[in-house]
Design an enzyme around this catalytic site. Structure first.
Site, PDB file in Angstrom:
ATOM      1  N   GLY A  73      -1.620  -8.187  21.316  1.00  0.00           N
ATOM      2  CA  GLY A  73      -0.804  -7.380  22.434  1.00  0.00           C
ATOM      3  C   GLY A  73       0.893  -7.326  22.005  1.00  0.00           C
ATOM      4  N   SER A  74       1.313  -8.399  21.387  1.00  0.00           N
ATOM      5  CA  SER A  74       2.519  -8.286  20.972  1.00  0.00           C
ATOM      6  C   SER A  74       2.960  -7.371  20.014  1.00  0.00           C
ATOM      7  CB  SER A  74       3.145  -9.793  20.691  1.00  0.00           C
ATOM      8  OG  SER A  74       3.031 -10.632  21.797  1.00  0.00           O
ATOM      9  N   ASN A 154       2.359 -11.270  33.761  1.00  0.00           N
ATOM     10  CA  ASN A 154       1.491 -12.339  32.970  1.00  0.00           C
ATOM     11  C   ASN A 154       1.650 -13.717  33.709  1.00  0.00           C
ATOM     12  OD1 ASN A 154       3.960 -11.630  31.851  1.00  0.00           O
ATOM     13  ND2 ASN A 154       3.908 -13.470  30.660  1.00  0.00           N
ATOM     14  N   GLN A 182      -2.769  -8.356  30.411  1.00  0.00           N
ATOM     15  CA  GLN A 182      -3.215  -9.163  31.683  1.00  0.00           C
ATOM     16  C   GLN A 182      -4.256  -8.410  32.467  1.00  0.00           C
ATOM     17  OE1 GLN A 182      -2.920 -12.474  32.112  1.00  0.00           O
ATOM     18  NE2 GLN A 182      -1.483 -12.761  30.323  1.00  0.00           N
ATOM     19  N   SER A 202      -5.313  -7.133  24.427  1.00  0.00           N
ATOM     20  CA  SER A 202      -5.243  -8.460  23.777  1.00  0.00           C
ATOM     21  C   SER A 202      -6.571  -8.938  24.008  1.00  0.00           C
ATOM     22  CB  SER A 202      -3.807  -9.403  23.752  1.00  0.00           C
ATOM     23  OG  SER A 202      -4.168 -10.703  22.967  1.00  0.00           O
ATOM     24  N   GLY A 203      -7.413  -9.292  22.657  1.00  0.00           N
ATOM     25  CA  GLY A 203      -8.575  -9.648  22.718  1.00  0.00           C
ATOM     26  C   GLY A 203      -8.711 -11.128  23.384  1.00  0.00           C
ATOM     27  N   HIS A 204      -8.006 -11.975  23.076  1.00  0.00           N
ATOM     28  CA  HIS A 204      -7.999 -13.322  23.572  1.00  0.00           C
ATOM     29  C   HIS A 204      -7.820 -13.736  25.179  1.00  0.00           C
ATOM     30  CE1 HIS A 204      -4.165 -14.989  24.042  1.00  0.00           C
ATOM     31  NE2 HIS A 204      -3.374 -13.881  23.632  1.00  0.00           N
ATOM     32  N   THR A 240      -7.061  -4.547   5.159  1.00  0.00           N
ATOM     33  CA  THR A 240      -8.454  -4.680   5.188  1.00  0.00           C
ATOM     34  C   THR A 240      -8.830  -4.948   6.825  1.00  0.00           C
ATOM     35  OG1 THR A 240      -9.053  -5.080   3.180  1.00  0.00           O
ATOM     36  CG2 THR A 240     -10.636  -5.591   4.651  1.00  0.00           C
ATOM     37  N   CYS A 327       3.936 -18.359  26.341  1.00  0.00           N
ATOM     38  CA  CYS A 327       4.919 -17.986  24.999  1.00  0.00           C
ATOM     39  C   CYS A 327       6.238 -18.738  25.228  1.00  0.00           C
ATOM     40  CB  CYS A 327       5.128 -16.141  25.122  1.00  0.00           C
ATOM     41  SG  CYS A 327       3.414 -15.366  25.015  1.00  0.00           S
TER      42      CYS A 327
END
Length: 395
Positions: A73-74, A154, A182, A202-204, A240, A327
């Site tokens: 996301g950042s 967040n 979020q 963001s995936g995590h 890649t 963060c």
């Protein structure tokens, strides 16, 4: 008291779910081709890449051609703001509008651009943690390049009036970006219906692995190159593709948007139990609007305790929580988000963030509500600050 393990810091990161892991595995061991190669193994990788793009796009009401895969996301935040500003600088657009309590990926990008001659307006969020659309409207100028307001905060979980802000920007002809890291997977998002021009994911945060994300860019908004050196991501981001992560990310997006409203309702019930239970302690306050918040995020300030000590003692009892954004956890400064709400430094230092999800149980909430008061009371017994507060109250 029997020690348990309860993970209540899902706003920081989530575990990779079993369906996501299983979706990823073939692309480590069998379907390991490079999506840029023309032989069958490469073509298979390319097909998986574009299928994942379609899945992510569908999850937020976008077109596949409007999705760029990133590392997080950042990165998406940085790319969105810098790209728009670079494109519009020749037209004299050197003004940015954001809020004072954005993620640092936004704030630090804006600060860097200020050093390059841009002017930034930082809007207030008021005590309830909400940005007012009328403030956005009043701040827009002829030279405004972009408005960037996060979808949901967040740290405190407040959900912003994104549609109203997007409508203001459309009326004024200004590009609107939202950091939805979020919010995605927790509230229903339709970028076209809501008028959102750019959106970061963001995936995590939704049970995919760390190191993968996406940026939605509405068709017609030209993007500058993020990385040079290859034709990947429509010639804009060379390198890649991380296919296992992208495939897992797409699976996570699909699952997160399945029964999203029902899961949100169930999680919100547990969230409200946590809020009501912790607020029974004296000298506590809920940070952010009570209703306009993510279904799983609780942030409460507890006077007379220090955040780090609170977290360490909760950890000793098997509870993983946070005292602000992950963060900035290495910083001794109070949360900029809580200070933006008008909290005093000593009150902001004692904040507790609990972020739960669909895996959280009633028994988990019971345990948290059993442990938190005991920990708080023990810390207060040792705190000169709490002693002073009590003396002031008795006067």
């Amino acid at each position: 008291m029997k020690k348990r393990f309860i993970y209540a810091d899902n706003a920081a990161t989530t575990r990779v779910s079993e369906p996501v892991l299983q979706a990823m595995m073939p692309y480590f061991t069998e379907q390991y081709g490079n999506a840029s190669s023309i032989y069958e193994l490469g073509r298979s990788a390319k097909k998986a890449l574009e299928t994942a793009r379609e899945t992510v796009a569908k999850s937020i009401g976008a077109e596949p051609s409007e999705i760029y895969f990133t590392s997080c996301g950042s990165e998406s935040d940085n790319w969105a703001i810098r790209s728009v500003c670079e494109r519009l600088t020749p037209k004299g657009k050197k003004h940015i509008i954001t809020s004072v309590f954005e993620h640092h990926a936004i704030l630090h990008t804006c600060q860097a651009l200020e050093k390059n001659g841009f002017e930034v307006t930082y809007l207030p969020v008021y005590e309830n943690g909400i940005v007012k659309p009328e403030d956005v409207k009043n701040a827009i100028r002829e030279d405004t390049a972009i408005v960037t307001i996060m979808y949901a905060n967040n740290e405190i979980g407040t959900i912003q009036p994104v549609e109203e802000i997007a409508a203001v920007c459309k009326e004024k002809g200004v590009i609107f970006h939202t950091d939805a890291v979020q919010a995605v997977g927790h509230v229903k998002i339709d970028v076209h219906a809501q008028g959102i021009d750019m959106l970061s994911i963001s995936g995590h945060k939704i049970h995919a692995q760390k190191g993968v994300g996406a940026l939605y860019v509405r068709k017609g908004i030209p993007m500058t190159n993020l990385i040079y050196g290859g034709a990947q991501e429509r010639n804009r981001r060379a390198g890649t593709e991380n296919l296992p992560a992208i495939v897992g990310f797409a699976k996570a997006m699909e699952l997160a948007n399945t029964d999203i409203e029902e899961r949100g309702r169930k999680t919100a019930v547990l969230r409200d139990r946590l809020i009501d239970g912790i607020l029974k302690l004296p000298r506590t306050r809920l940070n952010g609007d009570r209703e306009k918040r993510l279904p799983g995020t609780v942030n409460i300030s507890i006077e007379g305790v220090e955040g780090e000590s609170l977290l360490l003692m909760l950890d000793m009892n098997g509870i993983c929580a946070s005292s602000g954004s992950a963060c900035t956890s290495g910083s001794l400064d109070p949360s900029h988000v809580l200070l933006a709400l008008g909290l005093k430094h000593e009150v902001a230092h004692g904040s507790l963030r609990l972020s739960i999800n669909e895996d959280t149980t009633d028994e988990d909430v019971d345990y948290i509500l059993e442990v938190v008061p005991k920990v708080v009371n023990r810390l207060r017994d040792m705190s000169p600050l709490w002693e002073r507060i009590c003396k002031e109250e008795s006067v």
